[in-house]
Scaffold this motif. Structure first.
Motif, short mmCIF file in Angstrom:
data_model
loop_
_atom_site.label_atom_id
_atom_site.label_comp_id
_atom_site.label_asym_id
_atom_site.label_seq_id
_atom_site.Cartn_x
_atom_site.Cartn_y
_atom_site.Cartn_z
N ASP A 1 -9.63 -21.14 94.45
CA ASP A 1 -10.49 -21.34 95.62
C ASP A 1 -10.89 -22.81 95.75
N ASP A 2 -11.18 -23.45 94.63
CA ASP A 2 -11.55 -24.87 94.66
C ASP A 2 -10.37 -25.74 95.08
N MET A 3 -9.16 -25.29 94.78
CA MET A 3 -7.98 -26.03 95.22
C MET A 3 -7.90 -26.01 96.74
N LYS A 4 -8.14 -24.86 97.33
CA LYS A 4 -8.13 -24.75 98.79
C LYS A 4 -9.21 -25.63 99.41
N THR A 5 -10.38 -25.63 98.79
CA THR A 5 -11.49 -26.45 99.29
C THR A 5 -11.13 -27.94 99.22
N ALA A 6 -10.54 -28.36 98.11
CA ALA A 6 -10.15 -29.76 97.93
C ALA A 6 -9.06 -30.14 98.94
N MET A 7 -8.15 -29.21 99.22
CA MET A 7 -7.10 -29.48 100.21
C MET A 7 -7.72 -29.70 101.60
N ALA B 1 -10.75 -30.60 102.29
CA ALA B 1 -11.60 -31.79 102.30
C ALA B 1 -10.78 -33.08 102.19
N GLY B 2 -9.50 -32.97 101.85
CA GLY B 2 -8.66 -34.15 101.68
C GLY B 2 -8.98 -34.93 100.42
N LYS C 1 -7.80 -35.86 97.44
CA LYS C 1 -6.52 -35.88 96.71
C LYS C 1 -6.66 -36.04 95.20
N PRO C 2 -7.55 -36.91 94.70
CA PRO C 2 -7.66 -37.02 93.23
C PRO C 2 -8.07 -35.70 92.57
N ARG C 3 -9.09 -35.05 93.13
CA ARG C 3 -9.55 -33.77 92.58
C ARG C 3 -8.46 -32.70 92.74
N LEU C 4 -7.80 -32.68 93.87
CA LEU C 4 -6.73 -31.72 94.12
C LEU C 4 -5.62 -31.87 93.08
N GLY C 5 -5.28 -33.10 92.75
CA GLY C 5 -4.24 -33.34 91.75
C GLY C 5 -4.60 -32.76 90.39
N VAL C 6 -5.86 -32.93 89.99
CA VAL C 6 -6.31 -32.41 88.68
C VAL C 6 -6.32 -30.88 88.72
N ILE C 7 -6.78 -30.30 89.81
CA ILE C 7 -6.82 -28.84 89.91
C ILE C 7 -5.39 -28.28 89.86
N ARG C 8 -4.47 -28.96 90.50
CA ARG C 8 -3.08 -28.50 90.45
C ARG C 8 -2.53 -28.59 89.02
N LEU C 9 -2.89 -29.63 88.30
CA LEU C 9 -2.47 -29.74 86.89
C LEU C 9 -3.02 -28.57 86.08
N MET C 10 -4.28 -28.23 86.33
CA MET C 10 -4.91 -27.12 85.61
C MET C 10 -4.18 -25.81 85.90
N LEU C 11 -3.93 -25.55 87.18
CA LEU C 11 -3.24 -24.32 87.56
C LEU C 11 -1.82 -24.28 87.00
N ALA C 12 -1.17 -25.44 86.97
CA ALA C 12 0.19 -25.49 86.42
C ALA C 12 0.18 -25.16 84.92
N ALA C 13 -0.80 -25.69 84.19
CA ALA C 13 -0.90 -25.41 82.76
C ALA C 13 -1.18 -23.93 82.51
N ILE C 14 -2.04 -23.35 83.33
CA ILE C 14 -2.35 -21.93 83.20
C ILE C 14 -1.11 -21.10 83.50
N LYS C 15 -0.44 -21.42 84.60
CA LYS C 15 0.77 -20.68 85.00
C LYS C 15 1.87 -20.82 83.94
N GLN C 16 2.01 -22.01 83.38
CA GLN C 16 3.03 -22.23 82.35
C GLN C 16 2.81 -21.31 81.16
N ARG C 17 1.57 -21.21 80.73
CA ARG C 17 1.27 -20.33 79.59
C ARG C 17 1.52 -18.87 79.95
N GLU C 18 1.17 -18.49 81.19
CA GLU C 18 1.41 -17.11 81.61
C GLU C 18 2.90 -16.79 81.63
N VAL C 19 3.69 -17.72 82.11
CA VAL C 19 5.14 -17.51 82.18
C VAL C 19 5.74 -17.49 80.77
N ASP C 20 5.33 -18.43 79.94
CA ASP C 20 5.87 -18.51 78.57
C ASP C 20 5.59 -17.24 77.78
N GLU C 21 4.37 -16.72 77.91
CA GLU C 21 3.97 -15.56 77.12
C GLU C 21 4.11 -14.24 77.87
#
Length: 148
Positions: free
Chosen positions: A8-14, A16-17, A19-39
């Protein structure tokens, strides 16, 4: 759930424009998704906190490397990322609260020596994940068991 809050915060950051916060949130979601896929699992809040805690630890390590190399510009980027990630972590515990939890875990596990450290850490990890630096907690447990 924590993961849906991050999304939800990613959508809000998008919108609001921000970009720095959006980039970090995307990194967080990517790390979470990576672990979900791996395991091949869906992470619960505790597991998600572990991923975020690991990300903070990695950034702290990077800050020390960048600072020693004189790259304060890169260290500042890492500090910003830590700030965004920590918005999703529970409030940090005080030293007294950590000490009380360590004492309770030592007595609950019946630990008597440093060789019992794993038992104590297994009790503490779910309680302290994201709320304390687990490396520092480990050192405190080792010190406590060494003195016991």
């Amino acid at each position: 759930m924590l993961k849906s809050r991050i999304q939800d915060d990613m959508k809000t950051a998008m919108k609001a424009g921000d970009k720095p916060r959006l980039g970090v949130i995307r990194l967080m979601l990517a790390a979470i998704k990576q672990r979900e896929v791996d395991e091949r699992i869906t992470l619960d809040d505790t597991q998600t906190l572990a991923v975020l805690d690991k990300m903070v630890k990695q950034r702290r390590d990077s800050i020390s490397h960048y600072a020693s190399a004189g790259r304060e510009d890169l260290a500042e980027v890492e500090r910003f990322e830590i700030g965004v990630i920590q918005d999703y972590l529970p409030a940090a515990l005080s030293a007294d609260a950590i000490a009380a939890l360590i004492d309770a875990a030592v007595s609950a596990s019946g630990a008597a020596a440093v060789s019992d450290m794993g038992k104590v850490m297994n009790i503490l990890r779910p309680q302290l994940q994201g709320r304390a630096d687990m490396g520092a907690v480990s050192a405190l447990v080792k010190q406590r068991l060494g003195a016991a």
